[in-house]
Motif scaffolding. Structure first.
Motif, mmCIF file in Angstrom:
data_model
loop_
_atom_site.group_PDB
_atom_site.id
_atom_site.type_symbol
_atom_site.label_atom_id
_atom_site.label_comp_id
_atom_site.label_asym_id
_atom_site.label_seq_id
_atom_site.Cartn_x
_atom_site.Cartn_y
_atom_site.Cartn_z
ATOM 1 N N UNK A 79 41.344 44.931 31.965
ATOM 2 C CA UNK A 79 41.201 43.981 33.096
ATOM 3 C C UNK A 79 40.129 42.691 32.566
ATOM 4 N N UNK A 80 39.110 43.224 32.207
ATOM 5 C CA UNK A 80 38.033 42.208 31.505
ATOM 6 C C UNK A 80 38.685 41.124 30.798
ATOM 7 N N UNK A 81 39.151 41.782 29.616
ATOM 8 C CA UNK A 81 39.497 40.811 28.693
ATOM 9 C C UNK A 81 40.858 39.713 29.201
ATOM 10 N N UNK A 82 41.674 40.249 30.034
ATOM 11 C CA UNK A 82 42.560 39.478 30.536
ATOM 12 C C UNK A 82 42.293 38.440 31.391
ATOM 13 N N UNK B 82 38.061 46.959 40.277
ATOM 14 C CA UNK B 82 38.551 48.042 39.348
ATOM 15 C C UNK B 82 37.012 48.419 38.534
ATOM 16 N N UNK B 83 35.953 48.247 38.722
ATOM 17 C CA UNK B 83 34.731 48.426 38.136
ATOM 18 C C UNK B 83 34.572 49.830 38.171
ATOM 19 N N UNK B 84 34.961 50.679 39.160
ATOM 20 C CA UNK B 84 34.614 51.867 39.400
ATOM 21 C C UNK B 84 35.710 53.171 38.665
ATOM 22 N N UNK B 85 36.449 52.658 38.209
ATOM 23 C CA UNK B 85 37.611 53.421 37.357
ATOM 24 C C UNK B 85 37.209 53.951 36.400
ATOM 25 N N UNK C 242 46.085 42.782 38.210
ATOM 26 C CA UNK C 242 45.577 41.559 37.556
ATOM 27 C C UNK C 242 45.529 40.376 38.674
ATOM 28 N N UNK C 243 46.730 40.246 39.459
ATOM 29 C CA UNK C 243 46.770 39.087 40.152
ATOM 30 C C UNK C 243 45.837 39.101 41.201
ATOM 31 N N UNK C 244 45.516 40.529 41.944
ATOM 32 C CA UNK C 244 44.612 40.616 42.959
ATOM 33 C C UNK C 244 43.329 40.336 42.522
ATOM 34 N N UNK C 245 42.966 40.914 41.245
ATOM 35 C CA UNK C 245 41.697 40.628 40.792
ATOM 36 C C UNK C 245 41.444 39.220 40.214
ATOM 37 N N UNK C 246 42.224 38.499 39.808
ATOM 38 C CA UNK C 246 42.151 37.013 39.662
ATOM 39 C C UNK C 246 41.991 36.323 40.851
ATOM 40 N N UNK C 247 42.711 36.457 41.973
ATOM 41 C CA UNK C 247 42.188 35.749 43.060
ATOM 42 C C UNK C 247 41.232 36.252 43.645
ATOM 43 N N UNK D 214 31.415 42.889 39.715
ATOM 44 C CA UNK D 214 30.748 43.831 38.626
ATOM 45 C C UNK D 214 30.264 42.876 37.549
ATOM 46 N N UNK D 215 31.073 41.882 37.029
ATOM 47 C CA UNK D 215 30.518 40.951 36.030
ATOM 48 C C UNK D 215 30.885 39.583 36.591
ATOM 49 N N UNK D 216 29.868 38.436 35.978
ATOM 50 C CA UNK D 216 30.068 37.170 36.304
ATOM 51 C C UNK D 216 30.624 36.449 35.025
#
Length: 243
Positions: free
Chosen positions: A5-8, A199-202, A216-221, A233-235
């Motif tokens: 998730x992070x890399x993508x 997804x940080x708590x996975x 990914x679509x949900x995370x991206x939005x 979790x990250x900026x």
């Protein structure tokens, strides 16, 4: 899954910023400080850019060399690996040598980040892009809170320190402070994103799910809009050097 998730997400966000800062088709000079195993460095080299990776951890250097060895010769020729500390960029490179500087997952290990950031800004040519990926100091209570660790959540409200999943005591950065720092070093903030809102708590060993595309679509939005990105979790911050 967390790393995927992070890399993508970072790749998509970075590509968006590159498209906004540079002409289409321009071959860029990229410095990846703390390149790790080289995921972003290799991706950019495959896109035709010339990449220099700077890494001080021997294990990570070995992993990056192994990954690079598996690439076609044309891509290998576009990547240079340098063993060294990101705080010593002035020892290895001339000012203004790069169009893009990446510093992803590094600042949390640096007690005093401002000198490092100033050195990275000096590496940029005018109009160059500085890409930072940091732990979000304004959301440190989210992980322990969602895990039901109430004592840990309460402590996290009043500190920039935390223990990462490797068991190391490290530090987080806050958006307002980094925005001021970027302005002070001549690379004011152009855009910022949240990374891993949901997804940080996975678990560390969680695999990539079958619905990864929707994830990914949900995370991206979420990473592009308030209030969601503020609790990521990250900026991911992108500044552009003036001049």
């Amino acid at each position: 899954m967390r790393n995927a998730v992070r890399q993508e997400l970072v790749a998509r966000q970075l590509d968006e910023q590159l498209a906004g800062c540079f002409p289409v088709g321009q071959r860029l000079r990229v410095l990846d400080v703390g390149m790790g195993q080289g995921t972003q460095a290799l991706r950019l080299a495959r896109a035709g850019h010339k990449v220099t990776g700077l890494e001080q951890d021997p294990k990570m250097v070995a992993a990056a060399r192994e990954a690079l060895a598996a690439e076609p010769e044309g891509i290998r020729q576009r990547v240079r690996l340098v063993e060294g500390d990101g705080r010593d960029t002035g020892v290895h490179f001339l000012p203004g040598s790069f169009d893009v500087v990446l510093c992803h997952g590094v600042l949390m290990y640096v007690e005093e980040p401002d000198p490092l950031l100033a050195g990275l800004a000096r590496m940029l040519a005018p109009g160059g892009l500085l890409s930072l990926l940091v732990r979000n100091g304004d959301a440190l209570a989210m992980r322990p809170g969602l895990a039901g660790d109430w004592d840990g959540a309460l402590v996290s409200f009043d500190t920039d320190a935390y223990t990462n999943r490797l068991g190391l005591r490290v530090r987080a950065d806050r958006l307002d402070a980094l925005t001021a720092t970027l302005a002070g070093i001549g690379a004011p903030l152009r855009a910022w994103y949240g990374v891993r809102v949901f997804t940080d708590t996975a678990a560390d060993d969680a695999g990539v799910p079958s619905d990864f595309g929707a994830l990914l679509l949900a995370e991206e939005r979420a990473g592009r809009r308030d209030p969601y990105r503020r609790v990521a979790a990250l900026l991911h911050l992108c500044g552009v050097r003036g001049g």
